[in-house]
Design an enzyme around this catalytic site. Structure first.
Site, PDB file in Angstrom:
ATOM      1  NE  ARG A  44       0.725   1.297   4.401  1.00 17.23           N
ATOM      2  CZ  ARG A  44       2.005   1.600   4.434  1.00 17.23           C
ATOM      3  NH1 ARG A  44       2.651   1.945   3.344  1.00 17.23           N
ATOM      4  NH2 ARG A  44       2.688   1.538   5.567  1.00 17.23           N
ATOM      5  CD  GLU A  50       2.965   7.487   6.843  1.00 16.29           C
ATOM      6  OE1 GLU A  50       2.529   6.381   7.223  1.00 16.29           O
ATOM      7  OE2 GLU A  50       2.853   7.889   5.678  1.00 16.29           O
ATOM      8  CG  HIS A  51       4.945   7.196  12.356  1.00 14.80           C
ATOM      9  ND1 HIS A  51       5.455   6.057  12.923  1.00 14.80           N
ATOM     10  CD2 HIS A  51       5.737   7.486  11.302  1.00 14.80           C
ATOM     11  CE1 HIS A  51       6.527   5.683  12.234  1.00 14.80           C
ATOM     12  NE2 HIS A  51       6.712   6.529  11.240  1.00 14.80           N
ATOM     13  CG  ASP A  53      -1.243   2.768  12.135  1.00 14.22           C
ATOM     14  OD1 ASP A  53      -0.266   3.289  12.735  1.00 14.22           O
ATOM     15  OD2 ASP A  53      -1.105   1.766  11.393  1.00 14.22           O
ATOM     16  N   GLY A 144       8.554   1.193   3.022  1.00 11.09           N
ATOM     17  CA  GLY A 144       7.358   1.944   3.405  1.00 11.09           C
ATOM     18  C   GLY A 144       6.128   1.625   2.584  1.00 11.09           C
ATOM     19  CB  SER A 146       2.868  -2.199   3.700  1.00 10.51           C
ATOM     20  OG  SER A 146       2.572  -2.565   4.999  1.00 10.51           O
ATOM     21  CG  ASP A 191       1.084  -1.204   7.061  1.00 10.51           C
ATOM     22  OD1 ASP A 191       0.656  -0.052   6.886  1.00 10.51           O
ATOM     23  OD2 ASP A 191       2.188  -1.469   7.566  1.00 10.51           O
ATOM     24  CG  ASN A 234      13.567  -5.206   9.048  1.00  5.47           C
ATOM     25  OD1 ASN A 234      13.038  -5.198  10.156  1.00  5.47           O
ATOM     26  ND2 ASN A 234      13.342  -6.165   8.169  1.00  5.47           N
ATOM     27  CE  LYS A 235       9.165  -0.333   8.086  1.00  9.84           C
ATOM     28  NZ  LYS A 235       9.608   0.163   6.794  1.00  9.84           N
TER      29      LYS A 235
HETATM   30  P1  ADP Z   1       8.054  -2.627   4.760  1.00  8.64           P
HETATM   31  O1  ADP Z   1       8.033  -1.138   4.856  1.00  8.64           O
HETATM   32  O2  ADP Z   1       8.323  -3.067   3.360  1.00  8.64           O
HETATM   33  O3  ADP Z   1       6.854  -3.269   5.375  1.00  8.64           O
HETATM   34  P2  ADP Z   1       9.515  -3.965   6.908  1.00  8.64           P
HETATM   35  O4  ADP Z   1      10.850  -3.624   7.460  1.00  8.64           O
HETATM   36  O5  ADP Z   1       8.352  -3.844   7.816  1.00  8.64           O
HETATM   37  O6  ADP Z   1       9.325  -3.066   5.610  1.00  8.64           O
HETATM   38  O7  ADP Z   1       9.534  -5.458   6.354  1.00  8.64           O
HETATM   39  C1  ADP Z   1      10.507  -5.884   5.412  1.00  8.64           C
HETATM   40  C2  ADP Z   1      10.792  -7.368   5.564  1.00  8.64           C
HETATM   41  O8  ADP Z   1       9.675  -8.136   5.047  1.00  8.64           O
HETATM   42  C3  ADP Z   1      11.985  -7.848   4.767  1.00  8.64           C
HETATM   43  O9  ADP Z   1      13.200  -7.634   5.441  1.00  8.64           O
HETATM   44  C4  ADP Z   1      11.676  -9.338   4.598  1.00  8.64           C
HETATM   45  O10 ADP Z   1      12.040 -10.067   5.744  1.00  8.64           O
HETATM   46  C5  ADP Z   1      10.159  -9.357   4.490  1.00  8.64           C
HETATM   47  N1  ADP Z   1       9.783  -9.420   3.047  1.00  8.64           N
HETATM   48  C6  ADP Z   1       9.297  -8.433   2.288  1.00  8.64           C
HETATM   49  N2  ADP Z   1       9.084  -8.855   1.011  1.00  8.64           N
HETATM   50  C7  ADP Z   1       9.448 -10.148   0.974  1.00  8.64           C
HETATM   51  C8  ADP Z   1       9.489 -11.160  -0.041  1.00  8.64           C
HETATM   52  N3  ADP Z   1       9.104 -10.916  -1.290  1.00  8.64           N
HETATM   53  N4  ADP Z   1       9.923 -12.378   0.314  1.00  8.64           N
HETATM   54  C9  ADP Z   1      10.319 -12.637   1.574  1.00  8.64           C
HETATM   55  N5  ADP Z   1      10.311 -11.741   2.555  1.00  8.64           N
HETATM   56  C10 ADP Z   1       9.894 -10.511   2.274  1.00  8.64           C
HETATM   57  P1  NG1 Z   2       5.486   0.145   7.226  1.00  4.14           P
HETATM   58  O1  NG1 Z   2       6.281   1.276   6.771  1.00  4.14           O
HETATM   59  O2  NG1 Z   2       4.754  -0.486   6.102  1.00  4.14           O
HETATM   60  O3  NG1 Z   2       6.237  -0.908   7.979  1.00  4.14           O
HETATM   61  C1  NG1 Z   2       4.474   0.965   9.611  1.00  4.14           C
HETATM   62  C2  NG1 Z   2       3.364   0.294  10.417  1.00  4.14           C
HETATM   63  C3  NG1 Z   2       1.994   0.964  10.184  1.00  4.14           C
HETATM   64  C4  NG1 Z   2       2.081   2.455  10.407  1.00  4.14           C
HETATM   65  C5  NG1 Z   2       3.246   3.024   9.573  1.00  4.14           C
HETATM   66  C6  NG1 Z   2       3.483   4.496   9.820  1.00  4.14           C
HETATM   67  C7  NG1 Z   2       3.457  -2.119  10.824  1.00  4.14           C
HETATM   68  C8  NG1 Z   2       3.180  -3.453  10.277  1.00  4.14           C
HETATM   69  N1  NG1 Z   2       3.234  -1.094  10.011  1.00  4.14           N
HETATM   70  O4  NG1 Z   2       4.310   0.696   8.252  1.00  4.14           O
HETATM   71  O5  NG1 Z   2       1.018   0.393  11.039  1.00  4.14           O
HETATM   72  O6  NG1 Z   2       2.236   2.760  11.770  1.00  4.14           O
HETATM   73  O7  NG1 Z   2       4.471   2.361   9.846  1.00  4.14           O
HETATM   74  O8  NG1 Z   2       2.355   5.258   9.530  1.00  4.14           O
HETATM   75  O9  NG1 Z   2       3.870  -1.999  11.962  1.00  4.14           O
HETATM   76 MG    MG Z   3       6.315  -3.273   7.418  1.00  6.34          MG
END
Ligand code: ADP
Ligand code: NG1
Ligand code: MG
Length: 460
Positions: A44, A50-51, A53, A144, A146, A191, A234-235
């Site tokens: 999405r 932002e930040h 929810d 970002g 998701s 998300d 990575n969050k």
């Molecule tokens: P985002 O903003 O994309 O949600 P996050 O840090 O929350 O970032 O999550 C990213 C993590 O999700 C990656 O480090 C990986 O572990 C997992 N991930 C994302 N896409 C894939 C994929 N296509 N295959 C396997 N793992 C994935």
């Molecule tokens: P992303 O950037 O997709 O990991 C995160 C949180 C959302 C929201 C946004 C900031 C998770 C799974 N996602 O999104 O709920 O707080 O940051 O608006 O924790």
């Molecule tokens: Mg995420």
């Protein structure tokens, strides 16, 4: 809102057939059988909100075309077998009854396990089927958009169908929002909600507690361009995200101590405090200005105000990966949250009323949102700030970071007639000067329209 039906089962669209065929071929190569179905969950882009929810406030995202797809076959022995089409992600096998999700290293398969575990706990069944899957993703990771929630939702869908259980999209969204916390991120549910409930052509206003969604019709001349700054974050592997969650909680709790009749221990979100006080968002902003100081609070000061020991503070307010944090910026975080919540309300009202200058008004709110994320929430990144400025200099009416930040993507609003010139200008102005970024520009920079939500597809 239908509460009893699973997400839809759809025929594979013409433009997705080639990719699905490849995933199916990989499945046959690995498992020696055909998959029974596909699950798909999109990423999405958050337009505004932002930040907030996780503070209880509404947000306004739309789904993108980028997604996670799984080819799946149920396993009656309860085994989970996971193979990723991207060789950087190692295969993983586990008994569905033996899942343990540790919060140390956020390996990719743990996001899949989060989805499985969430569904498992919801249905509490003694007879559990597992599944074999090939996972294929196009959402850029840690950008970002998701990717993590798309993966969690796709996995939850696969587990649901493998066991022939039934759940509405909204129920699933509530379950999936909670299950991403197994891996440690304390997000608010935006998300998962948009991935599961999106409708093609429409952005959504998403409200929480309980989850409700409303279609938002964007102005007909509005187009959106996403740009990946290509700085990754990575969050679950870093404490920044949960630190913000904790700062917001502490801001709510410290503010609560200044209000007669409010017990701070009963308050965990800035939104709960507003509800308890019955104030408007402007009144909450005034409260922040009058009761909090702009300088960060050190842990000892917070402990003194709340009358707790540092050990007790861990119990009442902190999370596993934030126990070491000793400085909390309460004024700035609360100011961002209440002002951003106001901007979401304003954005929705403009979309409802569609005045002649809707595009400009929406753009201005997005610009304000970015400034607040950058200056008050401290969750931008120099590359994101540059990308925002380059976008505005090339025709974007508004531009902001999207998602959690500290890297990742921007979203810009632009007159539909100016999409090509915006894309060309940003390509030349942001990507071209950096050969590494320029080599990735075709995936990193794109126009997007609101995509459809999660679904099952028949494998034949
Ligand atoms: P985002 O903003 O994309 O949600 P996050 O840090 O929350 O970032 O999550 C990213 C993590 O999700 C990656 O480090 C990986 O572990 C997992 N991930 C994302 N896409 C894939 C994929 N296509 N295959 C396997 N793992 C994935
Ligand atoms: P992303 O950037 O997709 O990991 C995160 C949180 C959302 C929201 C946004 C900031 C998770 C799974 N996602 O999104 O709920 O707080 O940051 O608006 O924790
Ligand atoms: Mg995420």
């Amino acid at each position: 809102m239908a509460q009893d039906k699973n997400p839809p089962t759809l025929p594979i669209p013409e433009d997705k057939k080639e990719r699905f065929e490849k995933i199916k071929a990989k499945f046959i190569e690995i498992y020696g059988e055909e998959p029974k179905f596909f699950s798909r969950a999109p990423g999405r882009v958050n337009l505004i909100g932002e930040h907030i929810d996780y503070c209880g406030y509404s947000v306004l995202p739309m789904a993108v075309e980028l997604d996670i797809v799984m080819a799946v076959s149920p396993d009656t022995q309860g085994q989970i077998s996971l193979v990723n089409t991207d060789p950087q992600y190692q295969s993983y096998n586990v008994d569905a009854n033996q899942i343990v999700i540790t919060k140390d290293v956020p390996h990719w398969y743990k996001y899949v396990l989060c989805g499985i575990q969430g569904i498992k706990e919801h249905f509490q069944s003694d007879t559990l089927r597992g599944f074999k899957a090939v996972v294929d993703g196009t959402v850029p990771r840690s950008a970002g958009l998701s990717s993590s929630s798309a993966l969690v939702c796709c996995s939850a869908l696969s587990m649901l169908k493998a066991n022939e259980w039934t759940m509405s999209k909204e129920q699933l969204a509530e379950v999936c929002a909670k299950c991403e916390r197994f891996i440690g991120t304390e997000g608010g549910g935006m998300d998962q909600a948009i991935s599961l409930t999106a409708v093609a052509g429409k952005a959504k206003l998403i409200e929480f507690n309980p989850l409700r969604t409303q279609d938002v019709l964007l102005p007909p001349n509005a187009a959106f361009v996403v740009g990946n700054s290509l700085a990754e974050m990575n969050k679950a592997a870093t404490p920044q995200f949960n630190t913000r969650v904790v700062e917001c909680r502490l801001a709510a709790q410290v503010l609560a101590t200044s209000q007669e009749g409010v017990k701070w221990r009963e308050i965990r979100r800035l939104g709960e405090l507003q509800e308890k006080l019955g104030y408007t968002l402007d009144e909450m902003l005034n409260l922040v200005t009058s009761k909090l100081h702009p300088e960060p609070y050190i842990k000892q000061e917070v402990c003194e105000i709340l009358e707790v020991t540092p050990e007790e503070l861990v119990e009442t307010s902190l999370s596993a990966n934030t126990t070491h944090v000793d400085s909390f910026s309460l004024y700035n975080r609360a100011t961002h949250v209440y002002s951003e919540a106001k901007r979401v309300v304003q954005f929705k009202a403009i979309c409802d009323q569609q005045p002649g200058n809707a595009l400009e008004q929406l753009g201005e709110l997005m610009n304000q949102s970015h400034a607040s994320c950058r200056d008050m929430y401290d969750c931008s990144h120099p590359d994101l700030d540059t990308l925002v400025e380059v976008s505005k200099a090339n025709g974007a009416v508004g531009s902001r970071m999207t998602g959690a930040g500290w890297g990742g993507c921007t979203v810009s609003i632009v007159n539909a007639e100016k999409v090509s010139s915006l894309l060309a200008g940003v390509k030349a102005g942001y990507y071209q000067p950096n050969p590494d970024k320029f080599s990735k520009v075709d995936e990193a920079l794109f126009a997007t329209t609101p995509g459809g939500g999660a679904a099952f597809y028949i494998a034949q």
